[in-house]
Design a protein around this motif. Structure first.
Motif, mmCIF file in Angstrom:
data_model
loop_
_atom_site.group_PDB
_atom_site.id
_atom_site.type_symbol
_atom_site.label_atom_id
_atom_site.label_comp_id
_atom_site.label_asym_id
_atom_site.label_seq_id
_atom_site.Cartn_x
_atom_site.Cartn_y
_atom_site.Cartn_z
ATOM 1 N N ARG A 231 66.057 -33.707 76.934
ATOM 2 C CA ARG A 231 64.744 -33.310 77.413
ATOM 3 C C ARG A 231 63.971 -32.678 76.267
ATOM 4 O O ARG A 231 64.482 -31.814 75.549
ATOM 5 C CB ARG A 231 64.900 -32.331 78.579
ATOM 6 C CG ARG A 231 63.657 -32.055 79.379
ATOM 7 C CD ARG A 231 63.223 -33.259 80.185
ATOM 8 N NE ARG A 231 64.251 -33.784 81.060
ATOM 9 C CZ ARG A 231 64.527 -33.314 82.273
ATOM 10 N NH1 ARG A 231 63.879 -32.291 82.756
ATOM 11 N NH2 ARG A 231 65.457 -33.891 83.007
ATOM 12 N N GLY A 232 62.734 -33.098 76.079
ATOM 13 C CA GLY A 232 61.923 -32.597 74.973
ATOM 14 C C GLY A 232 60.997 -31.469 75.380
ATOM 15 O O GLY A 232 61.241 -30.752 76.358
ATOM 16 N N GLU A 233 59.916 -31.320 74.626
ATOM 17 C CA GLU A 233 58.926 -30.282 74.901
ATOM 18 C C GLU A 233 58.121 -30.622 76.147
ATOM 19 O O GLU A 233 58.106 -31.773 76.603
ATOM 20 C CB GLU A 233 57.980 -30.146 73.702
ATOM 21 C CG GLU A 233 58.658 -29.780 72.399
ATOM 22 C CD GLU A 233 59.252 -28.382 72.439
ATOM 23 O OE1 GLU A 233 58.644 -27.513 73.104
ATOM 24 O OE2 GLU A 233 60.311 -28.175 71.829
ATOM 25 N N VAL A 234 57.451 -29.613 76.690
ATOM 26 C CA VAL A 234 56.559 -29.846 77.820
ATOM 27 C C VAL A 234 55.387 -30.700 77.349
ATOM 28 O O VAL A 234 54.662 -30.334 76.415
ATOM 29 C CB VAL A 234 56.042 -28.514 78.414
ATOM 30 C CG1 VAL A 234 54.952 -28.778 79.451
ATOM 31 C CG2 VAL A 234 57.188 -27.746 79.034
ATOM 32 N N SER A 261 58.195 -32.622 81.211
ATOM 33 C CA SER A 261 58.682 -32.622 79.834
ATOM 34 C C SER A 261 58.886 -34.035 79.300
ATOM 35 O O SER A 261 59.008 -34.999 80.058
ATOM 36 C CB SER A 261 60.013 -31.867 79.757
ATOM 37 O OG SER A 261 59.860 -30.531 80.164
ATOM 38 N N GLU A 262 58.949 -34.135 77.992
ATOM 39 C CA GLU A 262 59.244 -35.408 77.338
ATOM 40 C C GLU A 262 60.610 -35.908 77.811
ATOM 41 O O GLU A 262 61.576 -35.152 77.864
ATOM 42 C CB GLU A 262 59.253 -35.228 75.820
ATOM 43 C CG GLU A 262 57.907 -34.833 75.241
ATOM 44 C CD GLU A 262 58.000 -34.440 73.786
ATOM 45 O OE1 GLU A 262 56.993 -34.511 73.080
ATOM 46 O OE2 GLU A 262 59.107 -34.030 73.351
ATOM 47 N N GLY A 263 60.690 -37.180 78.193
ATOM 48 C CA GLY A 263 61.934 -37.760 78.656
ATOM 49 C C GLY A 263 62.225 -37.535 80.124
ATOM 50 O O GLY A 263 63.264 -37.981 80.621
ATOM 51 N N GLU A 264 61.321 -36.876 80.851
ATOM 52 C CA GLU A 264 61.534 -36.566 82.264
ATOM 53 C C GLU A 264 60.734 -37.505 83.156
ATOM 54 O O GLU A 264 59.600 -37.871 82.833
ATOM 55 C CB GLU A 264 61.122 -35.121 82.559
ATOM 56 C CG GLU A 264 61.279 -34.716 84.021
ATOM 57 C CD GLU A 264 60.760 -33.319 84.311
ATOM 58 O OE1 GLU A 264 60.919 -32.856 85.455
ATOM 59 O OE2 GLU A 264 60.196 -32.690 83.380
ATOM 60 N N VAL A 265 61.327 -37.885 84.293
ATOM 61 C CA VAL A 265 60.615 -38.623 85.335
ATOM 62 C C VAL A 265 60.502 -37.699 86.539
ATOM 63 O O VAL A 265 61.509 -37.304 87.129
ATOM 64 C CB VAL A 265 61.353 -39.920 85.734
ATOM 65 C CG1 VAL A 265 60.567 -40.645 86.839
ATOM 66 C CG2 VAL A 265 61.522 -40.841 84.529
ATOM 67 N N LEU A 266 59.268 -37.332 86.873
ATOM 68 C CA LEU A 266 59.008 -36.480 88.035
ATOM 69 C C LEU A 266 58.488 -37.351 89.170
ATOM 70 O O LEU A 266 57.477 -38.039 89.024
ATOM 71 C CB LEU A 266 57.973 -35.404 87.687
ATOM 72 C CG LEU A 266 57.473 -34.537 88.862
ATOM 73 C CD1 LEU A 266 58.623 -33.752 89.479
ATOM 74 C CD2 LEU A 266 56.362 -33.600 88.400
ATOM 75 N N GLY A 267 59.200 -37.347 90.300
ATOM 76 C CA GLY A 267 58.791 -38.124 91.454
ATOM 77 C C GLY A 267 57.989 -37.274 92.420
ATOM 78 O O GLY A 267 58.408 -36.183 92.793
ATOM 79 N N VAL A 268 56.826 -37.790 92.827
ATOM 80 C CA VAL A 268 55.961 -37.098 93.794
ATOM 81 C C VAL A 268 55.914 -37.935 95.059
ATOM 82 O O VAL A 268 55.358 -39.035 95.072
ATOM 83 C CB VAL A 268 54.543 -36.881 93.240
ATOM 84 C CG1 VAL A 268 53.665 -36.183 94.275
ATOM 85 C CG2 VAL A 268 54.593 -36.074 91.948
ATOM 86 N N ALA A 269 56.505 -37.425 96.137
ATOM 87 C CA ALA A 269 56.509 -38.137 97.405
ATOM 88 C C ALA A 269 55.395 -37.610 98.295
ATOM 89 O O ALA A 269 54.793 -36.577 98.023
ATOM 90 C CB ALA A 269 57.864 -37.969 98.099
ATOM 91 N N ARG A 295 46.957 -29.231 80.752
ATOM 92 C CA ARG A 295 47.207 -29.225 79.303
ATOM 93 C C ARG A 295 48.096 -30.413 78.938
ATOM 94 O O ARG A 295 49.135 -30.631 79.562
ATOM 95 C CB ARG A 295 47.879 -27.917 78.861
ATOM 96 C CG ARG A 295 46.950 -26.709 78.954
ATOM 97 C CD ARG A 295 47.630 -25.422 78.492
ATOM 98 N NE ARG A 295 46.694 -24.315 78.478
ATOM 99 C CZ ARG A 295 45.928 -23.979 77.434
ATOM 100 N NH1 ARG A 295 46.024 -24.679 76.305
ATOM 101 N NH2 ARG A 295 45.102 -22.969 77.513
ATOM 102 N N LEU A 296 47.674 -31.137 77.913
ATOM 103 C CA LEU A 296 48.412 -32.292 77.407
ATOM 104 C C LEU A 296 48.934 -31.953 76.020
ATOM 105 O O LEU A 296 48.141 -31.691 75.106
ATOM 106 C CB LEU A 296 47.498 -33.519 77.363
ATOM 107 C CG LEU A 296 48.094 -34.819 76.827
ATOM 108 C CD1 LEU A 296 49.230 -35.305 77.718
ATOM 109 C CD2 LEU A 296 47.014 -35.892 76.710
ATOM 110 N N MET A 297 50.247 -31.890 75.880
ATOM 111 C CA MET A 297 50.889 -31.480 74.634
ATOM 112 C C MET A 297 50.324 -30.140 74.149
ATOM 113 O O MET A 297 50.067 -29.932 72.962
ATOM 114 C CB MET A 297 50.701 -32.560 73.556
ATOM 115 C CG MET A 297 51.098 -33.960 73.987
ATOM 116 S SD MET A 297 52.813 -34.110 74.567
ATOM 117 C CE MET A 297 53.723 -33.789 73.054
#
Length: 490
Positions: A231-234, A261-269, A295-297
């Motif tokens: 997992r990377g930075e936010v 975060s970088e490398g994360e998959v967030l699911g929104v149901a 905020r983006l990066m």
């Protein structure tokens, strides 16, 4: 190009019959012929043993054929009773019609208030309006196209109970869905199409979902594979985002907060109409947000528009593929340029670099198996599933840092859904932060690392996917506020 070739099948009274096939297999054309929207070139149809060839849907309805479409055809500013009346040839007085609606909806376990405005209804309730409108016709044959795409698990069970009751009363039901486990649970028989031809007929409960999917595509399927990556930075941070909805009868966002975060998959149901479109509009830049809320990066981007956010590394794919994600009358090449022009460098000295744009378009068509005569074809000429594959490829192949997608596999077949999910996981593996909004719980549980629910514009606290139960998720989607906190406490 032939949509259907020598298709033959039968449906008996009281039978729930599935019509399966990959995108472009000819399912939509077939049911449009049955419903009187398309006239067949040859062959014959029979209804109750009599020759049947409706010239228009009104004639099909008069003969006892009703259809619930995947896309609702309701006027949000009108009441339930007024919407039902619009679909009738000779509607009774609204007072009498309201009484009939109450009686029919109660009989089949689909409670509806005839006086409520449709714009105030949930997606599940709107589907009830469509179904009750059909039931008032007392149909002999009911066609249902992807009926569970916007329903919670609990609403799916209510729908299945209704369909089984109709079948017991002798109504024949032709059921189209890409959710094969639902087909196994509900349907008596399945006819499988591939490239416009019938390739198999089976009893769904005697086949696994994988076996039926492989019959549809004519090849073996493999589940998406997750490549573990640190997992990377936010990459994306949203803090207390509250926004009014620009959509008529839309849902405002209320204090939405999360990090991705970088490398994360967030699911929104969430059930449709609970703020999903508004969330995507806010993240994509189509809807401006308060300073510091997004905020983006690490950089505030609330004041930036869509193209500026794309240049900064955020791409977005909305749910509505006709008119929002794509310009229907423009070619695939032109549609590719609309969102990929900035990130893929498709402009040269102020002019569109058409050879480079064509090459990018052809690569998407090839890599995502988009069934089309070529890149110069208008977007509206593609089937819904094939256009969906193209639009997903257009966004996923831009090498973005943050990817936001609403309904990535909506209306696509099992093989295409698996391929798109694998591409999403591949993007995460290379370090992209991916937010997936979906009403398909199986999809989110398969690809997401973290899970949250959007209900009435409020976002629940993200939780790890591992250990979540489907019943719990369904209650959260249906509005059981506090369910996640209660579960954590136990």
């Amino acid at each position: 190009m032939i949509a259907n070739s020598d298709v033959s099948f039968t449906i008996a009274p009281g039978e729930i019959h599935a019509l399966l096939g990959e995108n472009g297999a000819g399912k939509s054309t077939l049911v449009k012929m049955i419903y009187g929207l398309v006239r067949p070139d040859q062959g014959r149809m029979f209804l109750h043993g009599e020759p049947y060839l409706p010239a228009k849907p009104a004639e099909a309805r008069r003969l006892g054929v009703a259809m619930v479409f995947q896309h609702f055809s309701l006027f949000e500013a009108l009441s339930v009773a007024e919407n039902v009346a619009l679909g009738m040839e000779n509607p009774p007085k609204l007072r009498d019609l309201a009484a009939r609606i109450r009686a029919v909806s109660a009989e089949y376990g689909l409670p509806l208030d005839p006086g409520r405005r449709v714009g105030d209804l949930s997606a599940g309730e709107r589907q009830r309006v469509e179904i009750v409108r059909c039931l008032l016709q007392d149909p002999n044959l009911l066609i249902m196209d992807e009926p569970t795409s916007v329903l919670t698990p609990q609403e799916v069970e209510i729908l299945f109970h209704t369909l089984r009751k109709l079948a017991q009363q002798g109504t024949a039901i032709l059921y189209i869905s890409h959710k094969l486990e639902e087909i196994r649970a509900l349907c008596d028989t399945a006819t499988i199409l591939r490239r416009g031809r019938v390739v198999a007929t089976c009893t769904p409960r005697e086949r696994s979902a994988r076996e039926m999917a492989e019959l549809m595509v004519g090849a073996s399927l493999s589940a998406p594979e997750r490549t573990s990556a640190p997992r990377g930075e936010v990459a994306l941070a949203v803090t207390d985002l509250s926004l009014a909805s620009p959509i008529p009868f839309g849902t405002p966002l209320r204090g939405v907060s999360f990090t991705l975060s970088e490398g994360e998959v967030l699911g929104v149901a969430g059930v449709a109409g609970n703020g999903q479109d508004e969330l995507l509009l806010a993240l994509s830049g189509e809807l401006r947000s308060p300073a510091g809320a997004i905020r983006l990066m690490g950089r505030p981007v609330g004041a930036l528009g869509p193209q500026a956010r794309r240049a900064a590394g955020l791409v977005a794919a909305p749910e509505d593929r006709y008119g929002h994600a794509a310009a229907p009358d423009m070619s695939l090449i032109e549609n590719a340029y609309l969102t990929a022009g900035v990130r893929m460098g498709l402009t040269r000295r102020g002019f569109i670099d058409w050879p480079k744009t064509r090459a990018f378009t052809e690569a998407v068509i090839r890599d995502y198996d988009v069934r089309t005569p070529g890149p110069d074809v208008a977007a509206r000429a593609l089937s819904g599933g094939n256009l969906q594959k193209f639009l997903m490829g257009r966004e996923l192949d831009q090498g973005a840092k943050v990817i936001v997608i609403n309904q990535p596999t909506w209306g696509v077949d099992a093989a295409a859904a698996g391929a798109i999910r694998q591409k999403i996981l591949d993007c995460a593996a290379r370090g992209a932060a991916v937010l997936v909004i979906s009403q398909d719980l199986d999809e989110l549980l398969e690809i997401a690392d973290s899970f949250t629910v959007l209900n009435e514009g409020r976002l629940s606290a993200p939780r790890p996917v591992r250990g979540l139960q489907r019943d719990e998720i369904g209650l959260m989607m249906g509005g059981a506020h506090g369910m996640e906190e209660a579960t954590i406490a136990t």
